[in-house]
Each structure stands twice: as C-alpha cells, then as structure tokens.
Design a protein around this motif. Sequence first.
Motif, mmCIF file in Angstrom:
data_model
loop_
_atom_site.group_PDB
_atom_site.id
_atom_site.type_symbol
_atom_site.label_atom_id
_atom_site.label_comp_id
_atom_site.label_asym_id
_atom_site.label_seq_id
_atom_site.Cartn_x
_atom_site.Cartn_y
_atom_site.Cartn_z
ATOM 1 N N UNK A 36 0.832 -1.209 0.000
ATOM 2 C CA UNK A 36 0.000 0.000 0.000
ATOM 3 C C UNK A 36 0.865 1.258 0.000
ATOM 4 N N UNK A 37 1.948 1.245 0.772
ATOM 5 C CA UNK A 37 2.847 2.408 0.809
ATOM 6 C C UNK A 37 3.521 2.629 -0.548
ATOM 7 N N UNK A 38 3.915 1.556 -1.215
ATOM 8 C CA UNK A 38 4.547 1.665 -2.526
ATOM 9 C C UNK A 38 3.570 2.240 -3.544
ATOM 10 N N UNK A 39 2.340 1.759 -3.522
ATOM 11 C CA UNK A 39 1.336 2.261 -4.458
ATOM 12 C C UNK A 39 1.018 3.729 -4.181
ATOM 13 N N UNK A 40 0.933 4.090 -2.913
ATOM 14 C CA UNK A 40 0.657 5.479 -2.559
ATOM 15 C C UNK A 40 1.804 6.394 -2.986
ATOM 16 N N UNK A 41 3.039 5.930 -2.812
ATOM 17 C CA UNK A 41 4.189 6.728 -3.228
ATOM 18 C C UNK A 41 4.191 6.922 -4.740
ATOM 19 N N UNK A 42 3.818 5.888 -5.484
ATOM 20 C CA UNK A 42 3.733 6.014 -6.933
ATOM 21 C C UNK A 42 2.671 7.020 -7.359
ATOM 22 N N UNK A 43 1.530 6.966 -6.679
ATOM 23 C CA UNK A 43 0.466 7.925 -6.995
ATOM 24 C C UNK A 43 0.883 9.352 -6.649
ATOM 25 N N UNK A 44 1.533 9.510 -5.502
ATOM 26 C CA UNK A 44 1.982 10.850 -5.097
ATOM 27 C C UNK A 44 3.010 11.415 -6.072
ATOM 28 N N UNK A 45 3.933 10.567 -6.502
ATOM 29 C CA UNK A 45 4.948 11.028 -7.438
ATOM 30 C C UNK A 45 4.325 11.361 -8.794
ATOM 31 N N UNK A 46 3.366 10.552 -9.241
ATOM 32 C CA UNK A 46 2.690 10.827 -10.515
ATOM 33 C C UNK A 46 1.928 12.148 -10.433
ATOM 34 N N UNK A 47 1.270 12.372 -9.310
ATOM 35 C CA UNK A 47 0.534 13.628 -9.120
ATOM 36 C C UNK A 47 1.501 14.814 -9.123
ATOM 37 N N UNK A 48 2.647 14.637 -8.459
ATOM 38 C CA UNK A 48 3.641 15.711 -8.424
ATOM 39 C C UNK A 48 4.246 15.950 -9.805
ATOM 40 N N UNK A 49 4.415 14.888 -10.581
ATOM 41 C CA UNK A 49 4.976 15.047 -11.921
ATOM 42 C C UNK A 49 4.002 15.782 -12.835
ATOM 43 N N UNK A 50 2.710 15.572 -12.631
ATOM 44 C CA UNK A 50 1.722 16.273 -13.451
ATOM 45 C C UNK A 50 1.714 17.774 -13.182
ATOM 46 N N UNK A 51 2.042 18.152 -11.973
ATOM 47 C CA UNK A 51 2.078 19.577 -11.637
ATOM 48 C C UNK A 51 3.463 20.175 -11.848
ATOM 49 N N UNK A 52 4.426 19.350 -12.208
ATOM 50 C CA UNK A 52 5.773 19.835 -12.460
ATOM 51 C C UNK A 52 6.649 19.878 -11.223
ATOM 52 N N UNK A 53 6.203 19.286 -10.117
ATOM 53 C CA UNK A 53 6.965 19.320 -8.877
ATOM 54 C C UNK A 53 7.958 18.162 -8.751
ATOM 55 N N UNK A 54 7.863 17.157 -9.611
ATOM 56 C CA UNK A 54 8.776 16.009 -9.537
ATOM 57 C C UNK A 54 9.506 15.859 -10.861
ATOM 58 N N UNK A 55 10.727 15.390 -10.774
ATOM 59 C CA UNK A 55 11.490 15.194 -12.005
ATOM 60 C C UNK A 55 11.085 13.875 -12.668
ATOM 61 N N UNK A 56 11.316 13.730 -13.949
ATOM 62 C CA UNK A 56 10.910 12.515 -14.670
ATOM 63 C C UNK A 56 11.592 11.249 -14.157
ATOM 64 N N UNK A 57 12.835 11.389 -13.676
ATOM 65 C CA UNK A 57 13.530 10.209 -13.155
ATOM 66 C C UNK A 57 12.814 9.637 -11.936
ATOM 67 N N UNK A 58 12.348 10.503 -11.043
ATOM 68 C CA UNK A 58 11.623 10.035 -9.863
ATOM 69 C C UNK A 58 10.313 9.368 -10.267
ATOM 70 N N UNK A 59 9.661 9.912 -11.278
ATOM 71 C CA UNK A 59 8.413 9.320 -11.757
ATOM 72 C C UNK A 59 8.646 7.933 -12.326
ATOM 73 N N UNK A 60 9.658 7.786 -13.153
ATOM 74 C CA UNK A 60 9.956 6.485 -13.749
ATOM 75 C C UNK A 60 10.327 5.478 -12.672
ATOM 76 N N UNK A 61 11.125 5.909 -11.702
ATOM 77 C CA UNK A 61 11.545 5.023 -10.617
ATOM 78 C C UNK A 61 10.346 4.562 -9.783
ATOM 79 N N UNK A 62 9.461 5.490 -9.421
ATOM 80 C CA UNK A 62 8.316 5.122 -8.587
ATOM 81 C C UNK A 62 7.319 4.267 -9.363
ATOM 82 N N UNK A 63 7.150 4.528 -10.652
ATOM 83 C CA UNK A 63 6.257 3.688 -11.457
ATOM 84 C C UNK A 63 6.836 2.288 -11.638
#
Length: 92
Positions: A36-63
């Motif tokens: 559950x924590x892993x899935x939540x972290x992936x969702x949070x990072x995806x949400x942050x990437x959509x707003x431009x707050x996360x870098x693409x590397x973090x998004x790819x890693x969390x996904x």
Amino acid sequence: MDINAAFAAQRYAAARPATTPEPAVQAATEAVQTFAETMQAGEDTARAAMTGAADPNALVRSLGQAKFAVETAVTVRDKVVEAYQEILRMPV
C-alpha cells in the motif's frame, strides 16, 4: 490463595500465547502495508509530476517500483489460488 484462582491463573498463562499473532500473519500484514505504501508513493509522485513538482527520473523510478509490487502481488495471488485448487482436488 483459592485453588480455583490458581487453576484460572494456570489456564490463562497457557492460553495467552494463543492470542499472540503468528509470525506468518505478521509477515503478511507487513507485506500488505508495504504494498500500500509503494502504491501510494507512486500515486503521489505521478501527481507531483503532473504539476511539475517532480522530475521525470523520480516518476519512472516510482512507477517501476509500483509495477514490480503489482506483479509480485499477482504472482502471490496466483500461487494461493493454485494451492487452494490443489487442496480441492485432494481425495477425502
């Protein structure tokens, strides 16, 4: 001290270990919490990437971690179903 109280204390002491959770149950609970924590972290990072707050590397890693967690959960589910079907096939 009453004899009944002594027997009650002995019975309580004998029954008390039965109330502690099994190690396998604790491990399963921890695995579900980690999933559950892993899935939540992936969702949070995806949400942050959509707003431009996360870098693409973090998004790819969390996904990637989320994908691995889902694949692991599906594999465990398949093994549990397979074991259950094997039990059902056993002669009585």
